[in-house]
Scaffold this motif. Structure first.
Motif, mmCIF file in Angstrom:
data_model
loop_
_atom_site.group_PDB
_atom_site.id
_atom_site.type_symbol
_atom_site.label_atom_id
_atom_site.label_comp_id
_atom_site.label_asym_id
_atom_site.label_seq_id
_atom_site.Cartn_x
_atom_site.Cartn_y
_atom_site.Cartn_z
ATOM 1 N N VAL A 195 0.851 -1.185 0.000
ATOM 2 C CA VAL A 195 0.000 0.000 0.000
ATOM 3 C C VAL A 195 0.889 1.238 0.000
ATOM 4 O O VAL A 195 2.001 1.219 0.556
ATOM 5 C CB VAL A 195 -0.956 -0.006 1.219
ATOM 6 N N GLN A 196 0.415 2.289 -0.630
ATOM 7 C CA GLN A 196 1.188 3.535 -0.664
ATOM 8 C C GLN A 196 1.027 4.293 0.645
ATOM 9 O O GLN A 196 0.014 4.152 1.342
ATOM 10 C CB GLN A 196 0.710 4.403 -1.817
ATOM 11 N N PRO A 197 1.992 5.117 0.985
ATOM 12 C CA PRO A 197 1.857 5.971 2.179
ATOM 13 C C PRO A 197 0.562 6.781 2.102
ATOM 14 O O PRO A 197 0.222 7.318 1.043
ATOM 15 C CB PRO A 197 3.100 6.865 2.111
ATOM 16 N N GLY A 198 -0.130 6.826 3.233
ATOM 17 C CA GLY A 198 -1.412 7.507 3.275
ATOM 18 C C GLY A 198 -2.588 6.616 2.956
ATOM 19 O O GLY A 198 -3.745 7.021 3.142
ATOM 20 N N GLY A 199 -2.319 5.421 2.476
ATOM 21 C CA GLY A 199 -3.369 4.502 2.089
ATOM 22 C C GLY A 199 -3.930 3.718 3.260
ATOM 23 O O GLY A 199 -3.562 3.935 4.417
ATOM 24 N N SER A 200 -4.842 2.796 2.934
ATOM 25 C CA SER A 200 -5.538 2.001 3.943
ATOM 26 C C SER A 200 -5.520 0.521 3.600
ATOM 27 O O SER A 200 -5.460 0.147 2.424
ATOM 28 C CB SER A 200 -7.003 2.470 4.061
ATOM 29 N N LEU A 201 -5.594 -0.279 4.644
ATOM 30 C CA LEU A 201 -5.765 -1.723 4.527
ATOM 31 C C LEU A 201 -6.604 -2.184 5.704
ATOM 32 O O LEU A 201 -6.590 -1.543 6.762
ATOM 33 C CB LEU A 201 -4.423 -2.461 4.582
ATOM 34 N N ARG A 202 -7.273 -3.306 5.533
ATOM 35 C CA ARG A 202 -7.935 -3.942 6.660
ATOM 36 C C ARG A 202 -7.444 -5.372 6.769
ATOM 37 O O ARG A 202 -7.604 -6.164 5.840
ATOM 38 C CB ARG A 202 -9.460 -3.927 6.542
ATOM 39 N N MET B 111 -6.416 -0.174 9.127
ATOM 40 C CA MET B 111 -5.200 0.612 9.070
ATOM 41 C C MET B 111 -5.404 1.767 8.098
ATOM 42 O O MET B 111 -5.580 1.534 6.896
ATOM 43 C CB MET B 111 -4.032 -0.272 8.630
ATOM 44 N N ASN B 112 -5.387 2.981 8.607
ATOM 45 C CA ASN B 112 -5.561 4.188 7.793
ATOM 46 C C ASN B 112 -4.331 5.084 7.907
ATOM 47 O O ASN B 112 -3.525 4.924 8.829
ATOM 48 C CB ASN B 112 -6.802 4.954 8.258
ATOM 49 N N SER B 113 -4.216 6.006 6.983
ATOM 50 C CA SER B 113 -3.102 6.968 6.991
ATOM 51 C C SER B 113 -1.776 6.261 7.244
ATOM 52 O O SER B 113 -0.984 6.680 8.083
ATOM 53 C CB SER B 113 -3.344 8.037 8.069
ATOM 54 N N MET B 114 -1.566 5.237 6.474
ATOM 55 C CA MET B 114 -0.426 4.383 6.743
ATOM 56 C C MET B 114 0.897 5.054 6.412
ATOM 57 O O MET B 114 0.985 5.887 5.498
ATOM 58 C CB MET B 114 -0.590 3.067 5.988
ATOM 59 N N LYS B 115 1.919 4.645 7.172
ATOM 60 C CA LYS B 115 3.252 5.207 7.046
ATOM 61 C C LYS B 115 4.254 4.108 6.715
ATOM 62 O O LYS B 115 4.023 2.941 7.056
ATOM 63 C CB LYS B 115 3.653 5.875 8.360
ATOM 64 N N VAL C 277 2.594 -6.644 5.620
ATOM 65 C CA VAL C 277 2.131 -5.335 5.161
ATOM 66 C C VAL C 277 3.351 -4.513 4.774
ATOM 67 O O VAL C 277 4.280 -4.371 5.572
ATOM 68 C CB VAL C 277 1.330 -4.619 6.263
ATOM 69 N N THR C 278 3.335 -3.988 3.564
ATOM 70 C CA THR C 278 4.425 -3.153 3.082
ATOM 71 C C THR C 278 3.861 -1.808 2.662
ATOM 72 O O THR C 278 2.957 -1.739 1.824
ATOM 73 C CB THR C 278 5.146 -3.805 1.896
ATOM 74 N N VAL C 279 4.397 -0.754 3.263
ATOM 75 C CA VAL C 279 3.955 0.600 2.938
ATOM 76 C C VAL C 279 5.095 1.291 2.191
ATOM 77 O O VAL C 279 6.148 1.578 2.753
ATOM 78 C CB VAL C 279 3.589 1.396 4.198
ATOM 79 N N SER C 280 4.870 1.520 0.924
ATOM 80 C CA SER C 280 5.929 2.068 0.080
ATOM 81 C C SER C 280 5.330 2.684 -1.172
ATOM 82 O O SER C 280 4.312 2.218 -1.683
ATOM 83 C CB SER C 280 6.917 0.967 -0.312
#
Length: 121
Positions: A12-19, A83-87, A117-120
């Protein structure tokens, strides 16, 4: 037999969400406290969030407050982590864990295998 199976991880991109979901079997989720724990690459385990058996008390580590929210669906016997506003620092393998009692601090005795989970960007 107690089983916990996590799902929902991904990129997921930074700022994105996952559940994330954690499907529980072999026990009734609403009888026990539950936790989400994560492990970032090359680091140790970090407790993220917990919920009591009644589902009316939640807690989380300061770094995720307001962004990551634990919940459960008793009918589906499933635990969630919204998970919101992911970093980028949220990048980790996320595990759900059952505790021995009704509160999240009552000692974790069963763990799932985790979901990455990968935030990038």
């Amino acid at each position: 037999e107690v089983q916990l199976v996590e799902s929902g991880g991904g990129l997921v991109q930074p700022g994105g969400s996952l559940r994330l979901s954690c499907a529980a079997s072999g026990f009734t989720l609403s009888n026990y406290g539950m936790n989400w724990v994560r492990q970032a690459p090359g680091k140790g385990l970090e407790w993220v969030s917990g919920i009591n058996s009644g589902g009316d008390r939640l807690t989380s580590v300061d770094s995720v407050k307001g962004r990551l929210t634990i919940s459960r669906d008793s009918a589906r016997n499933t635990l969630y982590l919204q998970m919101n506003s992911m970093k980028p620092e949220d990048t980790a393998v996320y595990y759900c864990a059952k505790v021995r009692g009704i509160w999240w601090g009552d000692g974790m005795n069963y763990w799932g295998k985790g979901t990455l989970v990968t935030v990038s960007s």
